[in-house]
Design a protein around this motif. Structure first.
Motif, PDB file in Angstrom:
ATOM      1  N   LEU A   5       0.828  -1.212   0.000  1.00  0.00           N
ATOM      2  CA  LEU A   5       0.000   0.000   0.000  1.00  0.00           C
ATOM      3  C   LEU A   5       0.863   1.264   0.000  1.00  0.00           C
ATOM      4  O   LEU A   5       0.629   2.194  -0.782  1.00  0.00           O
ATOM      5  CB  LEU A   5      -0.913  -0.018   1.234  1.00  0.00           C
ATOM      6  CG  LEU A   5      -1.715   1.252   1.508  1.00  0.00           C
ATOM      7  CD1 LEU A   5      -2.744   1.491   0.421  1.00  0.00           C
ATOM      8  CD2 LEU A   5      -2.391   1.175   2.881  1.00  0.00           C
ATOM      9  N   PHE A   6       1.869   1.319   0.885  1.00  0.00           N
ATOM     10  CA  PHE A   6       2.644   2.559   1.003  1.00  0.00           C
ATOM     11  C   PHE A   6       3.551   2.765  -0.212  1.00  0.00           C
ATOM     12  O   PHE A   6       3.754   3.906  -0.643  1.00  0.00           O
ATOM     13  CB  PHE A   6       3.432   2.580   2.318  1.00  0.00           C
ATOM     14  CG  PHE A   6       2.561   2.767   3.547  1.00  0.00           C
ATOM     15  CD1 PHE A   6       1.208   3.048   3.451  1.00  0.00           C
ATOM     16  CD2 PHE A   6       3.118   2.674   4.823  1.00  0.00           C
ATOM     17  CE1 PHE A   6       0.408   3.218   4.582  1.00  0.00           C
ATOM     18  CE2 PHE A   6       2.332   2.849   5.962  1.00  0.00           C
ATOM     19  CZ  PHE A   6       0.976   3.115   5.842  1.00  0.00           C
ATOM     20  N   MET A   9       1.383   4.349  -2.679  1.00  0.00           N
ATOM     21  CA  MET A   9       1.145   5.767  -2.376  1.00  0.00           C
ATOM     22  C   MET A   9       2.345   6.604  -2.817  1.00  0.00           C
ATOM     23  O   MET A   9       2.191   7.675  -3.404  1.00  0.00           O
ATOM     24  CB  MET A   9       0.840   5.940  -0.890  1.00  0.00           C
ATOM     25  CG  MET A   9      -0.527   5.347  -0.531  1.00  0.00           C
ATOM     26  SD  MET A   9      -0.878   5.337   1.237  1.00  0.00           S
ATOM     27  CE  MET A   9      -1.418   7.028   1.454  1.00  0.00           C
ATOM     28  N   ASP A  30      -2.511  10.176   8.394  1.00  0.00           N
ATOM     29  CA  ASP A  30      -3.153   8.871   8.567  1.00  0.00           C
ATOM     30  C   ASP A  30      -4.639   8.995   8.229  1.00  0.00           C
ATOM     31  O   ASP A  30      -5.305   9.951   8.622  1.00  0.00           O
ATOM     32  CB  ASP A  30      -2.955   8.379  10.009  1.00  0.00           C
ATOM     33  CG  ASP A  30      -3.227   6.891  10.153  1.00  0.00           C
ATOM     34  OD1 ASP A  30      -2.266   6.143  10.421  1.00  0.00           O
ATOM     35  OD2 ASP A  30      -4.403   6.485  10.003  1.00  0.00           O
ATOM     36  N   HIS A  38      -1.831  13.275  13.272  1.00  0.00           N
ATOM     37  CA  HIS A  38      -1.437  11.867  13.109  1.00  0.00           C
ATOM     38  C   HIS A  38      -0.900  11.719  11.687  1.00  0.00           C
ATOM     39  O   HIS A  38      -1.658  11.630  10.713  1.00  0.00           O
ATOM     40  CB  HIS A  38      -2.617  10.925  13.346  1.00  0.00           C
ATOM     41  CG  HIS A  38      -2.222   9.478  13.380  1.00  0.00           C
ATOM     42  ND1 HIS A  38      -3.090   8.476  13.770  1.00  0.00           N
ATOM     43  CD2 HIS A  38      -1.058   8.850  13.080  1.00  0.00           C
ATOM     44  CE1 HIS A  38      -2.468   7.300  13.707  1.00  0.00           C
ATOM     45  NE2 HIS A  38      -1.231   7.506  13.273  1.00  0.00           N
ATOM     46  N   LEU A  40       2.053   9.805   9.138  1.00  0.00           N
ATOM     47  CA  LEU A  40       2.927   8.647   8.943  1.00  0.00           C
ATOM     48  C   LEU A  40       4.138   9.085   8.131  1.00  0.00           C
ATOM     49  O   LEU A  40       3.992   9.737   7.092  1.00  0.00           O
ATOM     50  CB  LEU A  40       2.173   7.536   8.197  1.00  0.00           C
ATOM     51  CG  LEU A  40       0.893   7.050   8.885  1.00  0.00           C
ATOM     52  CD1 LEU A  40       0.165   6.026   8.004  1.00  0.00           C
ATOM     53  CD2 LEU A  40       1.198   6.446  10.253  1.00  0.00           C
ATOM     54  N   ASN A  92       5.104   0.242  15.034  1.00  0.00           N
ATOM     55  CA  ASN A  92       4.603  -1.076  15.406  1.00  0.00           C
ATOM     56  C   ASN A  92       5.334  -2.147  14.607  1.00  0.00           C
ATOM     57  O   ASN A  92       5.539  -1.998  13.399  1.00  0.00           O
ATOM     58  CB  ASN A  92       3.096  -1.164  15.129  1.00  0.00           C
ATOM     59  CG  ASN A  92       2.313  -0.181  15.987  1.00  0.00           C
ATOM     60  OD1 ASN A  92       2.605   0.002  17.163  1.00  0.00           O
ATOM     61  ND2 ASN A  92       1.321   0.476  15.394  1.00  0.00           N
ATOM     62  N   GLN A  99       0.865  -4.051  13.900  1.00  0.00           N
ATOM     63  CA  GLN A  99       1.358  -3.649  12.572  1.00  0.00           C
ATOM     64  C   GLN A  99       0.459  -4.236  11.494  1.00  0.00           C
ATOM     65  O   GLN A  99       0.269  -5.452  11.428  1.00  0.00           O
ATOM     66  CB  GLN A  99       2.809  -4.122  12.351  1.00  0.00           C
ATOM     67  CG  GLN A  99       3.377  -3.631  11.018  1.00  0.00           C
ATOM     68  CD  GLN A  99       4.838  -4.043  10.800  1.00  0.00           C
ATOM     69  OE1 GLN A  99       5.372  -4.877  11.530  1.00  0.00           O
ATOM     70  NE2 GLN A  99       5.460  -3.458   9.805  1.00  0.00           N
ATOM     71  N   VAL A 101       0.516  -2.593   8.124  1.00  0.00           N
ATOM     72  CA  VAL A 101       1.172  -2.293   6.845  1.00  0.00           C
ATOM     73  C   VAL A 101       2.647  -2.625   7.005  1.00  0.00           C
ATOM     74  O   VAL A 101       3.323  -2.060   7.879  1.00  0.00           O
ATOM     75  CB  VAL A 101       0.976  -0.818   6.436  1.00  0.00           C
ATOM     76  CG1 VAL A 101       1.692  -0.539   5.124  1.00  0.00           C
ATOM     77  CG2 VAL A 101      -0.511  -0.475   6.321  1.00  0.00           C
ATOM     78  N   HIS A 107       4.604   6.644  13.221  1.00  0.00           N
ATOM     79  CA  HIS A 107       3.421   7.445  13.498  1.00  0.00           C
ATOM     80  C   HIS A 107       3.886   8.668  14.289  1.00  0.00           C
ATOM     81  O   HIS A 107       4.531   8.517  15.334  1.00  0.00           O
ATOM     82  CB  HIS A 107       2.435   6.677  14.387  1.00  0.00           C
ATOM     83  CG  HIS A 107       1.848   5.431  13.780  1.00  0.00           C
ATOM     84  ND1 HIS A 107       0.572   5.370  13.284  1.00  0.00           N
ATOM     85  CD2 HIS A 107       2.370   4.180  13.635  1.00  0.00           C
ATOM     86  CE1 HIS A 107       0.322   4.131  12.851  1.00  0.00           C
ATOM     87  NE2 HIS A 107       1.396   3.389  13.056  1.00  0.00           N
TER      88      HIS A 107
HETATM   89  P1  AMP Z   1       0.153   0.119  11.579  1.00  0.00           P
HETATM   90  O1  AMP Z   1      -1.128  -0.454  12.117  1.00  0.00           O
HETATM   91  O2  AMP Z   1       1.144   0.565  12.616  1.00  0.00           O
HETATM   92  O3  AMP Z   1       0.768  -0.806  10.540  1.00  0.00           O
HETATM   93  O4  AMP Z   1      -0.242   1.473  10.840  1.00  0.00           O
HETATM   94  C1  AMP Z   1      -0.826   1.519   9.573  1.00  0.00           C
HETATM   95  C2  AMP Z   1      -1.566   2.835   9.493  1.00  0.00           C
HETATM   96  O5  AMP Z   1      -1.836   3.104   8.138  1.00  0.00           O
HETATM   97  C3  AMP Z   1      -2.895   2.855  10.243  1.00  0.00           C
HETATM   98  O6  AMP Z   1      -2.862   3.859  11.262  1.00  0.00           O
HETATM   99  C4  AMP Z   1      -3.906   3.177   9.136  1.00  0.00           C
HETATM  100  O7  AMP Z   1      -4.940   4.033   9.577  1.00  0.00           O
HETATM  101  C5  AMP Z   1      -3.038   3.827   8.088  1.00  0.00           C
HETATM  102  N1  AMP Z   1      -3.543   3.755   6.730  1.00  0.00           N
HETATM  103  C6  AMP Z   1      -4.052   2.665   6.094  1.00  0.00           C
HETATM  104  N2  AMP Z   1      -4.398   2.988   4.834  1.00  0.00           N
HETATM  105  C7  AMP Z   1      -4.106   4.306   4.671  1.00  0.00           C
HETATM  106  C8  AMP Z   1      -4.256   5.229   3.584  1.00  0.00           C
HETATM  107  N3  AMP Z   1      -4.765   4.869   2.401  1.00  0.00           N
HETATM  108  N4  AMP Z   1      -3.862   6.513   3.801  1.00  0.00           N
HETATM  109  C9  AMP Z   1      -3.357   6.899   4.979  1.00  0.00           C
HETATM  110  N5  AMP Z   1      -3.185   6.077   6.028  1.00  0.00           N
HETATM  111  C10 AMP Z   1      -3.564   4.802   5.878  1.00  0.00           C
END
Ligand code: AMP
Ligand code: ZN
Length: 119
Positions: A5-6, A9, A30, A38, A40, A92, A99, A101, A107
């Protein structure tokens, strides 16, 4: 990685609310904010965890942390005058930490009081 996903992006294939970008760093809000700020912060290059990034490219890990501070300055969470509200950095690793992603991200959380220890 095309299924990350990232990475998608960073490539502009999925929209991001970008707040900071350099040659090697990408920072965006986020989608499900847990605090008034918040954001990322990620390296554009794919590494699954902070530990993997530390092993592969410690300089880049330092750039990620410096970028997180730049975001905190931009968001008014850090001011450098001793009166700053402050901010929290979280990364995470693995399922029990939550975690979801598997592209390393910091964060940057702030704008409200945060308890300790976290839940
Ligand atoms: P983690 O749970 O630490 O892996 O964090 C992943 C973060 O990515 C979560 O806080 C989600 O809300 C965020 N996230 C997921 N999809 C997107 C997106 N399309 N744009 C921005 N943030 C996202
Ligand atoms: Zn990735």
């Amino acid at each position: 990685m095309t299924d990350c996903l990232f990475c998608r992006m960073v490539a502009g294939e999925i929209p991001a609310d970008v707040v900071h970008e350099t040659e090697r760093i990408f920072a965006f809000r986020d989608i499900n904010p847990q605090a008034p700020t918040h954001v990322l912060v990620i390296p554009k290059e794919h590494h699954p965890t902070a530990a993997a990034l530390a092993a592969a490219d410690p300089t880049l890990l330092g750039e990620v942390v410096a970028a997180a501070h730049a975001v905190a300055l931009q968001e008014g969470l850090a001011t450098g005058d001793g009166a700053e509200p402050g901010y929290r950095l979280v990364t995470n690793t693995g399922p029990q930490a939550g975690q979801t992603v598997h592209h390393v991200h910091l964060h940057v959380l702030g704008g409200r009081p945060m308890g300790w220890p976290p839940g």
